[in-house]
Design an enzyme around this catalytic site. Sequence first.
Site, PDB file in Angstrom:
ATOM      1  N   ASP A 162       0.841  -1.203   0.000  1.00  0.00           N
ATOM      2  CA  ASP A 162       0.000   0.000   0.000  1.00  0.00           C
ATOM      3  C   ASP A 162       0.870   1.245   0.000  1.00  0.00           C
ATOM      4  O   ASP A 162       1.641   1.485   0.918  1.00  0.00           O
ATOM      5  CB  ASP A 162      -0.900   0.015   1.243  1.00  0.00           C
ATOM      6  N   TYR A 171       2.914   9.833   0.153  1.00  0.00           N
ATOM      7  CA  TYR A 171       3.884   9.250   1.094  1.00  0.00           C
ATOM      8  C   TYR A 171       5.329   9.569   0.705  1.00  0.00           C
ATOM      9  O   TYR A 171       6.246   9.397   1.497  1.00  0.00           O
ATOM     10  CB  TYR A 171       3.724   7.720   1.222  1.00  0.00           C
ATOM     11  N   LYS A 222      -2.357   6.141  -4.535  1.00  0.00           N
ATOM     12  CA  LYS A 222      -3.522   6.996  -4.260  1.00  0.00           C
ATOM     13  C   LYS A 222      -3.355   8.384  -4.856  1.00  0.00           C
ATOM     14  O   LYS A 222      -2.256   8.950  -4.828  1.00  0.00           O
ATOM     15  CB  LYS A 222      -3.732   7.121  -2.738  1.00  0.00           C
ATOM     16  N   HIS A 265      -7.490   9.433  -2.399  1.00  0.00           N
ATOM     17  CA  HIS A 265      -6.912   9.322  -1.056  1.00  0.00           C
ATOM     18  C   HIS A 265      -7.808   9.912   0.036  1.00  0.00           C
ATOM     19  O   HIS A 265      -7.950   9.336   1.120  1.00  0.00           O
ATOM     20  CB  HIS A 265      -5.555  10.048  -1.044  1.00  0.00           C
TER      21      HIS A 265
END
Length: 323
Positions: A50, A55, A84, A117
């Site tokens: 994931d 990130y 995302k 997201h």
Amino acid sequence: MNSKHQFVQLSDGHFIPGLGFGTYKPQEVPNSKTIEATKIAIEAGFRHIDCAYAYEVEEEVGLAIRSKIEDGTVKREDIFCTSKLWSTFLRPELVQSCLERSLKKLHLDYVDLYLIHFPVALKPGEELYPLDENGKIICDSVDLCATWEVMEKCKDAGLAKSIGVSNFNRRQLEMILNKPGLKYKPVCNQVECHVYHNQRKLLDFCKSKDIVLVAYGALGTQRYKECVDQNSPVLLDDPVLCALAKKRKRSPALIALRYQLQRGVVVLAQSLKENEIKENIQVFDFELTEEDMKVLDGLNRNFCYVAMQFMSDHPNYPFADEY
Ligand SMILES: NC(=O)c1ccc[n+]([C@@H]2O[C@H](COP(=O)([O-])OP(=O)(O)OC[C@H]3O[C@@H](n4cnc5c(N)ncnc54)[C@H](OP(=O)(O)O)[C@@H]3O)[C@@H](O)[C@H]2O)c1
């Protein structure tokens, strides 16, 4: 695919591995740690990874996946990789560019799952969290149904095998499901979900619509300093959870993960530590009884670690509704 894994079928026919490796990490931790940890995770048997544009570790995740493909541990089709769409790209004309950036960083031709997201749009630009001169987040106004239509186009273009959402409440899910001309419904909704916030109502709603619930923060989150109250209860220290873990001769972390699998939830587990990563894959090696599940259900207190309060003024802020 690793035979250990339990898979869940998505409404579009694809299968998602029941356990995923979380790759979010604090900024102060060097990105190289993500390469190492992701390689360890794949070696240990994780097949679902994931990730997200926001990130800022997609290059490292991509490097780890490539290295495990090159050394013959896995093939591309064995890996289920999620990314995302970040909130600064929710305008329809920006959606595909965010996905293309992620694919480039990941060095992949497609992701297995692409998610919106968060339902709140932020001002487009290079800043992940655009702030005004008073340090307040600058939001944007976007029709999420229009965003979704481009998500559908990304699936048709083969850039994402499956498409879904994250942090959507029931009203927002219904808005997409009821959209005139809907081509693909969201296959999943990834939300915070753990024994202190078991999302029973949202889970029942998702099940009724054949939407898979994917749990993040299942181990009590990383207690990120920026957005989690440091006085909040430490989930893995919960006395009831620890007593059950002792009884079943498993760690509290494994019990917390297993709880989700047995209620039909796909669960994510983050760690950068080899021993923890190797432990977490053992979630497929045991079962909880019905009585155990009831005890764990009893821990629910609708407690949310990551409330994203700084977006709470926006009409699309998802956590103002009951669920
Ligand atoms: N969609 C979204 O908005 C969203 C939001 C948040 C997260 N996510 C995704 O969900 C993933 C997981 O959530 P999360 O990162 O908040 O954390 P988490 O999975 O709840 O894990 C929290 C912490 O538990 C500890 N841990 C892990 N395995 C353990 C074990 N076997 N024994 C004891 N402790 C263990 C680790 O801390 P130590 O290493 O310090 O022990 C880890 O940082 C993220 O990485 C990300 O991929 C998505």
